[in-house]
Scaffold this motif. Structure first.
Motif, PDB file in Angstrom:
ATOM      1  N   ALA A 117      58.025  42.777  53.458  1.00 50.85           N
ATOM      2  CA  ALA A 117      59.280  42.332  52.777  1.00 50.85           C
ATOM      3  C   ALA A 117      59.418  41.817  53.524  1.00 50.85           C
ATOM      4  CB  ALA A 117      60.685  44.039  53.279  1.00 50.85           C
ATOM      5  N   LEU A 118      60.803  40.505  54.129  1.00 54.05           N
ATOM      6  CA  LEU A 118      61.354  39.939  55.192  1.00 54.05           C
ATOM      7  C   LEU A 118      62.597  39.873  54.814  1.00 54.05           C
ATOM      8  CD1 LEU A 118      58.990  37.781  53.838  1.00 54.05           C
ATOM      9  CD2 LEU A 118      60.767  36.290  53.666  1.00 54.05           C
ATOM     10  N   VAL A 119      62.942  40.228  56.362  1.00 51.30           N
ATOM     11  CA  VAL A 119      64.785  39.987  56.611  1.00 51.30           C
ATOM     12  C   VAL A 119      65.049  39.354  57.067  1.00 51.30           C
ATOM     13  CG1 VAL A 119      64.548  42.884  56.635  1.00 51.30           C
ATOM     14  CG2 VAL A 119      63.700  41.378  58.791  1.00 51.30           C
ATOM     15  N   PHE A 120      66.510  39.452  56.746  1.00 52.21           N
ATOM     16  CA  PHE A 120      67.092  37.608  57.468  1.00 52.21           C
ATOM     17  C   PHE A 120      67.959  37.940  58.784  1.00 52.21           C
ATOM     18  CE2 PHE A 120      64.746  34.420  54.235  1.00 52.21           C
ATOM     19  CZ  PHE A 120      64.175  35.497  53.924  1.00 52.21           C
ATOM     20  N   ASP A 121      68.048  37.300  59.797  1.00 56.94           N
ATOM     21  CA  ASP A 121      69.354  37.118  60.217  1.00 56.94           C
ATOM     22  C   ASP A 121      70.251  36.257  59.410  1.00 56.94           C
ATOM     23  OD1 ASP A 121      70.875  36.712  62.784  1.00 56.94           O
ATOM     24  OD2 ASP A 121      70.846  34.541  61.675  1.00 56.94           O
ATOM     25  N   VAL A 122      71.584  36.795  59.332  1.00 59.55           N
ATOM     26  CA  VAL A 122      72.401  36.202  58.267  1.00 59.55           C
ATOM     27  C   VAL A 122      73.046  34.858  59.075  1.00 59.55           C
ATOM     28  CG1 VAL A 122      74.659  36.318  56.952  1.00 59.55           C
ATOM     29  CG2 VAL A 122      72.540  37.737  56.714  1.00 59.55           C
ATOM     30  N   PHE A 123      74.244  34.937  59.850  1.00 63.66           N
ATOM     31  CA  PHE A 123      75.475  34.074  60.560  1.00 63.66           C
ATOM     32  C   PHE A 123      73.933  32.993  61.466  1.00 63.66           C
ATOM     33  CE2 PHE A 123      77.155  37.848  61.023  1.00 63.66           C
ATOM     34  CZ  PHE A 123      78.704  37.521  59.852  1.00 63.66           C
TER      35      PHE A 123
ATOM     36  N   ASN B  93      65.762  32.326  68.155  1.00 63.05           N
ATOM     37  CA  ASN B  93      64.791  32.944  68.744  1.00 63.05           C
ATOM     38  C   ASN B  93      64.754  33.636  69.929  1.00 63.05           C
ATOM     39  OD1 ASN B  93      61.954  30.121  69.258  1.00 63.05           O
ATOM     40  ND2 ASN B  93      64.436  29.286  69.314  1.00 63.05           N
ATOM     41  N   GLY B  94      65.778  34.409  70.653  1.00 65.96           N
ATOM     42  CA  GLY B  94      66.356  35.464  70.691  1.00 65.96           C
ATOM     43  C   GLY B  94      65.717  36.315  70.266  1.00 65.96           C
ATOM     44  N   ASP B  95      66.371  36.154  68.614  1.00 65.48           N
ATOM     45  CA  ASP B  95      66.733  38.088  67.786  1.00 65.48           C
ATOM     46  C   ASP B  95      64.552  37.537  67.234  1.00 65.48           C
ATOM     47  OD1 ASP B  95      66.939  39.015  65.828  1.00 65.48           O
ATOM     48  OD2 ASP B  95      68.048  38.080  64.300  1.00 65.48           O
TER      49      ASP B  95
ATOM     50  N   ALA C 267      63.259  39.754  69.935  1.00 63.26           N
ATOM     51  CA  ALA C 267      63.239  41.340  69.997  1.00 63.26           C
ATOM     52  C   ALA C 267      62.476  41.780  68.673  1.00 63.26           C
ATOM     53  CB  ALA C 267      64.759  41.151  69.616  1.00 63.26           C
ATOM     54  N   ALA C 268      62.043  41.654  67.228  1.00 66.37           N
ATOM     55  CA  ALA C 268      62.038  41.800  66.630  1.00 66.37           C
ATOM     56  C   ALA C 268      59.857  42.536  66.671  1.00 66.37           C
ATOM     57  CB  ALA C 268      61.842  40.986  65.374  1.00 66.37           C
ATOM     58  N   GLN C 269      59.785  40.924  67.421  1.00 65.36           N
ATOM     59  CA  GLN C 269      58.666  40.599  68.112  1.00 65.36           C
ATOM     60  C   GLN C 269      57.783  41.936  68.786  1.00 65.36           C
ATOM     61  OE1 GLN C 269      56.509  37.521  70.053  1.00 65.36           O
ATOM     62  NE2 GLN C 269      55.503  37.039  68.413  1.00 65.36           N
ATOM     63  N   LYS C 270      58.810  42.239  69.316  1.00 66.71           N
ATOM     64  CA  LYS C 270      59.010  43.009  70.522  1.00 66.71           C
ATOM     65  C   LYS C 270      58.328  44.380  69.638  1.00 66.71           C
ATOM     66  CE  LYS C 270      60.060  44.088  75.282  1.00 66.71           C
ATOM     67  NZ  LYS C 270      61.821  44.920  76.106  1.00 66.71           N
ATOM     68  N   ASN C 271      59.355  44.552  68.910  1.00 63.68           N
ATOM     69  CA  ASN C 271      59.241  46.221  67.836  1.00 63.68           C
ATOM     70  C   ASN C 271      58.053  46.079  67.413  1.00 63.68           C
ATOM     71  OD1 ASN C 271      61.389  47.306  69.347  1.00 63.68           O
ATOM     72  ND2 ASN C 271      62.811  45.415  69.005  1.00 63.68           N
ATOM     73  N   GLY C 272      57.408  44.574  66.836  1.00 63.30           N
ATOM     74  CA  GLY C 272      56.680  45.117  66.154  1.00 63.30           C
ATOM     75  C   GLY C 272      56.399  43.873  64.519  1.00 63.30           C
ATOM     76  N   LEU C 273      57.070  43.632  64.522  1.00 63.80           N
ATOM     77  CA  LEU C 273      57.729  43.141  63.219  1.00 63.80           C
ATOM     78  C   LEU C 273      57.059  41.841  63.779  1.00 63.80           C
ATOM     79  CD1 LEU C 273      59.986  45.222  63.336  1.00 63.80           C
ATOM     80  CD2 LEU C 273      61.274  43.541  61.903  1.00 63.80           C
ATOM     81  N   ARG C 274      56.388  41.044  62.121  1.00 59.12           N
ATOM     82  CA  ARG C 274      56.378  39.796  61.672  1.00 59.12           C
ATOM     83  C   ARG C 274      57.759  38.608  62.564  1.00 59.12           C
ATOM     84  NH1 ARG C 274      51.053  39.746  62.761  1.00 59.12           N
ATOM     85  NH2 ARG C 274      49.981  40.735  62.291  1.00 59.12           N
TER      86      ARG C 274
ATOM     87  N   LEU D 193      77.970  21.606  69.701  1.00 60.63           N
ATOM     88  CA  LEU D 193      78.559  22.861  70.948  1.00 60.63           C
ATOM     89  C   LEU D 193      76.738  23.238  70.887  1.00 60.63           C
ATOM     90  CD1 LEU D 193      81.571  24.868  70.391  1.00 60.63           C
ATOM     91  CD2 LEU D 193      81.001  22.636  72.092  1.00 60.63           C
ATOM     92  N   GLN D 194      76.222  22.661  70.158  1.00 60.02           N
ATOM     93  CA  GLN D 194      75.062  22.746  70.085  1.00 60.02           C
ATOM     94  C   GLN D 194      73.810  22.944  71.262  1.00 60.02           C
ATOM     95  OE1 GLN D 194      73.573  24.648  66.402  1.00 60.02           O
ATOM     96  NE2 GLN D 194      71.424  25.100  66.982  1.00 60.02           N
ATOM     97  N   LYS D 195      73.148  24.311  71.682  1.00 59.72           N
ATOM     98  CA  LYS D 195      72.911  23.878  73.004  1.00 59.72           C
ATOM     99  C   LYS D 195      71.468  24.648  72.912  1.00 59.72           C
ATOM    100  CE  LYS D 195      76.455  23.869  76.519  1.00 59.72           C
ATOM    101  NZ  LYS D 195      77.682  24.462  75.583  1.00 59.72           N
ATOM    102  N   VAL D 196      70.924  25.350  71.573  1.00 61.46           N
ATOM    103  CA  VAL D 196      69.788  25.701  72.176  1.00 61.46           C
ATOM    104  C   VAL D 196      69.114  25.912  70.793  1.00 61.46           C
ATOM    105  CG1 VAL D 196      70.198  27.358  74.497  1.00 61.46           C
ATOM    106  CG2 VAL D 196      70.390  28.546  72.268  1.00 61.46           C
ATOM    107  N   ASP D 197      68.042  26.684  70.885  1.00 59.29           N
ATOM    108  CA  ASP D 197      67.215  26.994  69.346  1.00 59.29           C
ATOM    109  C   ASP D 197      67.243  25.741  68.403  1.00 59.29           C
ATOM    110  OD1 ASP D 197      67.094  29.845  70.185  1.00 59.29           O
ATOM    111  OD2 ASP D 197      69.332  30.245  68.873  1.00 59.29           O
ATOM    112  N   PHE D 198      66.935  24.706  68.946  1.00 56.87           N
ATOM    113  CA  PHE D 198      66.496  23.477  68.734  1.00 56.87           C
ATOM    114  C   PHE D 198      65.012  23.354  67.661  1.00 56.87           C
ATOM    115  CE2 PHE D 198      69.765  21.318  70.762  1.00 56.87           C
ATOM    116  CZ  PHE D 198      70.851  21.347  69.540  1.00 56.87           C
ATOM    117  N   GLU D 199      64.475  24.410  68.493  1.00 56.43           N
ATOM    118  CA  GLU D 199      63.172  24.786  68.120  1.00 56.43           C
ATOM    119  C   GLU D 199      62.734  25.719  68.362  1.00 56.43           C
ATOM    120  OE1 GLU D 199      60.786  22.086  71.389  1.00 56.43           O
ATOM    121  OE2 GLU D 199      61.175  20.680  69.947  1.00 56.43           O
ATOM    122  N   ALA D 200      61.093  26.466  68.025  1.00 54.10           N
ATOM    123  CA  ALA D 200      60.291  27.420  67.711  1.00 54.10           C
ATOM    124  C   ALA D 200      60.047  27.072  69.735  1.00 54.10           C
ATOM    125  CB  ALA D 200      59.222  27.642  66.892  1.00 54.10           C
TER     126      ALA D 200
END
Lengths: 239, 239
Positions: free
Chosen positions: A9-15, A187-189, A192-199, A212-219
């Motif tokens: 299963a793939l679960v997605f952040d949305v916003f 990256n923050g999401d 947290a997912a990885q810390k809980n064992g998700l891929r 206004l974007q300051k972060v998450d331009f890359e992995a």
């Protein structure tokens, strides 16, 4: 790339990951303001609204004794503060409701629907969003998002990145955490997912916050997949 | 017919109303038994399994101190008793899992998918079933059921006809009970939904229990809609 053959299963952040909230809201409100004869600095209001997002969820997190408050209600409270702050006059109850439900009427990024449709052929696909169930359901119908089910922070009465959300999703799907992959532009999401064992799978959405974007331009983490867009994730997962 | 203009979402009983569990399970198990070389009276086992359904949920209802037990687990426990009772030999753990997950592989009635697709164009459509989330999700993919979201007794930790299920569905949809219509082939389910303020639609499924069917050949309550099939409901709701 890790061995991903166990992923079911793939679960997605949305916003920001699936939908372009900033452009959608600004466009919607500018058009609506013109019809309603309401003048306001809509881009500034939208940016201010998103700016209050994390703090509003933190407030719920810090006060469990007050009970869980769903995102529609947090959005409404933040909006009321912004309306005062921006001195926007003449808004009725129906207007405030219309604006709050702007978050139900967000448009997908250009690759989202086609990519999700490919991924759905092989995997269970679901949002795993801080948006409440009704918001995500209405958005899916508005934007044509072909989810198999709707998983929301509301079902767990915990906002991401609390562990209850990632582990709750795996539990309801009757899967082990490592059989579930979190897809996000944040990256923050993923951390947290990885810390809980998700891929994990990362796509950059470099225009999410506009100027206004300051972060998450890359992995910035060791994610299982890093792709340009949802089509790229589908390619890497053999869909 | 009552004024149904306020209805925004339709929630469906699933086993018997949307899918033909009896024919699906018997056909699946007969074919599988032949491949596996396992001989059993599959129709009797399937009927016996469904016969234990109500009692297994009642047991959860009567013992809240034991915690909620999802339907996959109740099905598995009942199956183990039946395997003993029918003296079926040679089943491995994988076989028991395959049989239990037979409930994830049910086929729709001939009108279900087309009717749901019509209803989805105007309403939010969802199961409201005692099946757990993963069961309903897997079944939807197997049978091509175009749900907008998955609502399950599991989310409320209460089985129908407990009020928490009907009211919980309305709450998650952010709707008033009278804005939600329950669709079922079972008069008892509709009676409970109506008592909690939901609108009701009945379709008869006179072959659900095969030769064992004793009730629900026709509507016995004052339901908002009584139709021949899902297409008939769509006709009456102007889809």
């Amino acid at each position: 790339m890790s061995d991903l053959s166990a992923v079911k299963a793939l679960v997605f952040d949305v916003f920001g990951t699936v939908v372009d909230w900033r452009t959608s809201l600004i466009t919607d409100f500018m058009w609506w303001g013109k019809q309603r004869g309401i003048t306001a600095d809509w881009p500034a209001l939208v940016d201010g609204w998103r700016g209050m997002y994390m703090a509003s969820m933190d407030d719920v997190r810090k006060h469990p004794e007050r009970g869980y408050v769903m995102l529609d209600d947090l959005h409404r409270r933040s909006l009321e503060k912004l309306v005062d702050q921006f001195a926007i006059k003449g808004l009725t109850e129906a207007d405030l409701d219309y604006l709050t439900k702007g978050w139900h009427r967000l448009h997908p990024w250009p690759d989202s629907v086609a990519g999700l449709t490919r991924l759905k052929s092989k995997f269970v696909i679901s949002p795993l969003s801080n948006g409440n169930v009704a918001l995500l359901t209405n958005m899916a119908k508005f934007a044509g998002l072909p989810w198999d089910l709707i998983l929301s922070a509301e079902l767990f009465e915990h906002y991401k990145p609390d562990p209850e959300t990632y582990l709750g999703a795996a539990r309801l799907l009757c899967l082990e955490p490592e059989e579930v992959m979190m897809v996000a532009a944040h990256n923050g999401d993923l951390a947290a997912a990885q810390k809980n064992g998700l891929r994990t799978a990362f796509v950059a959405r470099p225009t999410e916050y506009g100027p206004l974007q300051k972060v998450d331009f890359e992995a910035t983490g060791n994610w299982d997949i890093v792709a340009r867009d949802f089509g790229g994730i589908a390619d890497k997962l053999g869909c």
